[in-house]
Design an enzyme around this catalytic site. Sequence first.
Site, PDB file in Angstrom:
ATOM      1  N   LYS A  65       0.867  -1.187   0.000  1.00  0.00           N
ATOM      2  CA  LYS A  65       0.000   0.000   0.000  1.00  0.00           C
ATOM      3  C   LYS A  65       0.893   1.222   0.000  1.00  0.00           C
ATOM      4  O   LYS A  65       2.008   1.179   0.535  1.00  0.00           O
ATOM      5  CB  LYS A  65      -0.873   0.015   1.260  1.00  0.00           C
ATOM      6  CG  LYS A  65      -2.100   0.874   1.117  1.00  0.00           C
ATOM      7  CD  LYS A  65      -3.235   0.103   0.461  1.00  0.00           C
ATOM      8  CE  LYS A  65      -4.385   0.985   0.093  1.00  0.00           C
ATOM      9  NZ  LYS A  65      -5.549   0.177  -0.347  1.00  0.00           N
ATOM     10  N   ASP A  97      -6.921   4.215  -4.735  1.00  0.00           N
ATOM     11  CA  ASP A  97      -7.594   4.140  -3.432  1.00  0.00           C
ATOM     12  C   ASP A  97      -8.183   5.538  -3.222  1.00  0.00           C
ATOM     13  O   ASP A  97      -8.388   6.281  -4.204  1.00  0.00           O
ATOM     14  CB  ASP A  97      -6.602   3.738  -2.318  1.00  0.00           C
ATOM     15  CG  ASP A  97      -7.285   3.332  -1.022  1.00  0.00           C
ATOM     16  OD1 ASP A  97      -7.768   2.199  -0.920  1.00  0.00           O
ATOM     17  OD2 ASP A  97      -7.374   4.170  -0.090  1.00  0.00           O
TER      18      ASP A  97
HETATM   19  P1  NDP Z   1     -12.753   7.929  -3.234  1.00  0.00           P
HETATM   20  O1  NDP Z   1     -11.678   8.903  -3.048  1.00  0.00           O
HETATM   21  O2  NDP Z   1     -13.308   7.668  -4.597  1.00  0.00           O
HETATM   22  O3  NDP Z   1     -13.996   8.280  -2.291  1.00  0.00           O
HETATM   23  C1  NDP Z   1     -13.838   8.379  -0.918  1.00  0.00           C
HETATM   24  C2  NDP Z   1     -15.168   8.767  -0.302  1.00  0.00           C
HETATM   25  O4  NDP Z   1     -15.063   8.693   1.108  1.00  0.00           O
HETATM   26  C3  NDP Z   1     -15.567  10.198  -0.617  1.00  0.00           C
HETATM   27  O5  NDP Z   1     -16.965  10.300  -0.591  1.00  0.00           O
HETATM   28  C4  NDP Z   1     -14.922  10.960   0.539  1.00  0.00           C
HETATM   29  O6  NDP Z   1     -15.498  12.214   0.814  1.00  0.00           O
HETATM   30  C5  NDP Z   1     -15.174   9.998   1.679  1.00  0.00           C
HETATM   31  N1  NDP Z   1     -14.141  10.176   2.699  1.00  0.00           N
HETATM   32  C6  NDP Z   1     -12.802  10.077   2.532  1.00  0.00           C
HETATM   33  N2  NDP Z   1     -12.159  10.347   3.672  1.00  0.00           N
HETATM   34  C7  NDP Z   1     -13.124  10.643   4.571  1.00  0.00           C
HETATM   35  C8  NDP Z   1     -13.099  11.001   5.930  1.00  0.00           C
HETATM   36  N3  NDP Z   1     -11.941  11.141   6.590  1.00  0.00           N
HETATM   37  N4  NDP Z   1     -14.286  11.200   6.549  1.00  0.00           N
HETATM   38  C9  NDP Z   1     -15.467  11.084   5.882  1.00  0.00           C
HETATM   39  N5  NDP Z   1     -15.545  10.750   4.585  1.00  0.00           N
HETATM   40  C10 NDP Z   1     -14.390  10.530   3.949  1.00  0.00           C
HETATM   41  O7  NDP Z   1     -12.198   6.558  -2.605  1.00  0.00           O
HETATM   42  P2  NDP Z   1     -12.713   5.072  -2.796  1.00  0.00           P
HETATM   43  O8  NDP Z   1     -14.175   5.048  -3.023  1.00  0.00           O
HETATM   44  O9  NDP Z   1     -11.813   4.402  -3.757  1.00  0.00           O
HETATM   45  O10 NDP Z   1     -12.382   4.448  -1.357  1.00  0.00           O
HETATM   46  C11 NDP Z   1     -13.338   4.388  -0.300  1.00  0.00           C
HETATM   47  C12 NDP Z   1     -12.935   3.294   0.676  1.00  0.00           C
HETATM   48  O11 NDP Z   1     -12.893   2.031   0.009  1.00  0.00           O
HETATM   49  C13 NDP Z   1     -11.545   3.468   1.315  1.00  0.00           C
HETATM   50  O12 NDP Z   1     -11.596   2.935   2.628  1.00  0.00           O
HETATM   51  C14 NDP Z   1     -10.668   2.569   0.439  1.00  0.00           C
HETATM   52  O13 NDP Z   1      -9.516   2.165   1.129  1.00  0.00           O
HETATM   53  C15 NDP Z   1     -11.614   1.426   0.201  1.00  0.00           C
HETATM   54  N6  NDP Z   1     -11.328   0.565  -0.949  1.00  0.00           N
HETATM   55  C16 NDP Z   1     -11.174   1.086  -2.200  1.00  0.00           C
HETATM   56  C17 NDP Z   1     -10.950   0.245  -3.269  1.00  0.00           C
HETATM   57  C18 NDP Z   1     -10.876   0.747  -4.659  1.00  0.00           C
HETATM   58  O14 NDP Z   1     -10.791  -0.082  -5.571  1.00  0.00           O
HETATM   59  N7  NDP Z   1     -10.916   2.041  -4.925  1.00  0.00           N
HETATM   60  C19 NDP Z   1     -10.794  -1.222  -3.083  1.00  0.00           C
HETATM   61  C20 NDP Z   1     -11.041  -1.667  -1.731  1.00  0.00           C
HETATM   62  C21 NDP Z   1     -11.286  -0.782  -0.727  1.00  0.00           C
HETATM   63  P3  NDP Z   1     -14.700  13.571   0.388  1.00  0.00           P
HETATM   64  O15 NDP Z   1     -14.855  13.639  -1.110  1.00  0.00           O
HETATM   65  O16 NDP Z   1     -15.413  14.652   1.135  1.00  0.00           O
HETATM   66  O17 NDP Z   1     -13.280  13.393   0.812  1.00  0.00           O
HETATM   67  O1  2IT Z   2      -7.873  -1.555  -0.787  1.00  0.00           O
HETATM   68  C1  2IT Z   2      -7.817  -2.070  -1.915  1.00  0.00           C
HETATM   69  O2  2IT Z   2      -7.959  -3.297  -2.082  1.00  0.00           O
HETATM   70  C2  2IT Z   2      -7.594  -1.193  -3.076  1.00  0.00           C
HETATM   71  N1  2IT Z   2      -7.507   0.017  -2.899  1.00  0.00           N
HETATM   72  C3  2IT Z   2      -7.446  -1.785  -4.446  1.00  0.00           C
HETATM   73  C4  2IT Z   2      -6.076  -2.356  -4.640  1.00  0.00           C
HETATM   74  C5  2IT Z   2      -5.753  -2.807  -6.042  1.00  0.00           C
HETATM   75  O3  2IT Z   2      -4.579  -3.148  -6.235  1.00  0.00           O
HETATM   76  O4  2IT Z   2      -6.626  -2.844  -6.908  1.00  0.00           O
END
Ligand code: NDP
Ligand code: 2IT
Length: 447
Positions: free
Chosen positions: A128, A168
């Site tokens: 990560k 992420d």
């Molecule tokens: P994005 O940046 O696309 O979206 C993040 C969302 O969460 C936004 O709505 C953001 O709001 C909100 N957010 C972020 N930080 C905070 C905070 N401190 N408090 C409240 N709201 C918050 O990210 P992702 O959708 O990709 O990721 C979301 C979650 O999913 C994370 O935990 C990530 O680790 C996890 N994840 C992502 C994967 C992926 O493929 N992208 C895979 C597996 C897990 P704002 O715009 O106001 O910051």
């Molecule tokens: O938390 C996660 O699994 C991710 N942000 C996606 C990682 C990846 O390599 O697709």
Amino acid sequence: MYDDLTLENFMAGLKKRNPNEPEFHQAVHEVAESVIPFILENPRYQQAGIIERMTEPDRTIIFRVVWEDDEGNIRVNRGFRVQFNNAIGPYKGGLRFHPSVNLSILKFLGFEQTFKNSLTTLPMGAGKGGADFNPRGKSDREVMRFCQSFMTELVHHIGPNTDVPAGDIGVGAREISYMFGQYKRLAHEFTGVLTGKALEFGGSLIRTEATGYGNAYFMEEMLKHHGDSTKGKTCVVSGSGNVATYCVQKITQLGGKVVTMSDSDGFIHDADGIDEEKLAWIIDLKTKRRGRIAEYAEKYGCDYHEGKRPWGVPCDLAYPCATQNELDGDDARALVANGCKAVSEGANMPTTLEGVEVLLENKLLYGPGKAANAGGVAVSGLEMTQNSIRMAWTSAELEQKLCDIMVNIHAQCAKHGYQDGYTNYVRGANIAGFIKVADAMLAYGVI
Ligand code: NDP
Ligand code: 2IT
């Protein structure tokens, strides 16, 4: 190696070696609680010091990232890549750009990734990375200059058979494109070194949707296993980024009604449900106009709750899809009091340790992130495969593979988590994820 391996003395040692890293302590505690009893029943893991080795990253790279903003000011950020474990494949995991990013957060994410990637059944180790850079309010050119500077150092540490980053929080299609362009230029080669790429240059269909879709499929599978389904259920979702939006899309396709979404400023409550058309408006708001979720309430005339999280809204099913520790003990009690039946985590570690305890004590179906959100990295693994064989599969093929992987992850969790009439998916995911990595490490000897 601990002769007297208990959760207490193991955690005391870990905290002493890794001071001031509360998120890392929390992620390890959650795993150690289920894995230590399993290790004690299987002494070969204890004798080889597997849990001690698994909680120490292979290496941690920290570097300066200098870039110039639109006014000509010199800005300095801190970049990271934590290469956690490559026992079963190249390091694999996302990059996060958010002002809160620090070593503790990236170590928790890298540690969880070890188990998640193992559960996918694909050959991927765990890593990560990211930076304390805040893309919010930055121009496209500023984001480009930051990404190029970040990759100018990262290029030395990654490669298609070494370490394959992805997105992420704060890292989506725009950032991956800028970083891939810079990697290609510096490395003088075109390889699948990042996943989540655009379709024109080696990206995979369904990767954008995969984490959210996978989470909705995992929930459906937990419900199916207990004689129920998503159809007709009222659902509460947090977040409005990549994971949340596609989770909402798949819930709706499965017949559920989603009544909330959020961002870091607050949440909207739309009792009529966020349908396909309203969701398309949100995707445009968040990925193109980069606006705030409050604008949805104005547009569609529903409630907006500034500074609040959605867990007090009555629901059948809850899907935390924003960030770590966004659902605490009180939130979990509110869900239970309102009759919520199941929680499936799209985000990584969104529930605090106390929150998890409340959900398990009340026997909710609870899918922890390392199982429920593994669909994203799984399709990243499939993107790597397609890059290696220089072919692209169709959407239908990829969605079927994603669905099969989520069903398989559920089955592994159920197998190792079932006890006395209740499936504890936390224990199931931790033990199932542990076994494959631990057995590989045992086979390698002392390294
Ligand atoms: P994005 O940046 O696309 O979206 C993040 C969302 O969460 C936004 O709505 C953001 O709001 C909100 N957010 C972020 N930080 C905070 C905070 N401190 N408090 C409240 N709201 C918050 O990210 P992702 O959708 O990709 O990721 C979301 C979650 O999913 C994370 O935990 C990530 O680790 C996890 N994840 C992502 C994967 C992926 O493929 N992208 C895979 C597996 C897990 P704002 O715009 O106001 O910051
Ligand atoms: O938390 C996660 O699994 C991710 N942000 C996606 C990682 C990846 O390599 O697709």
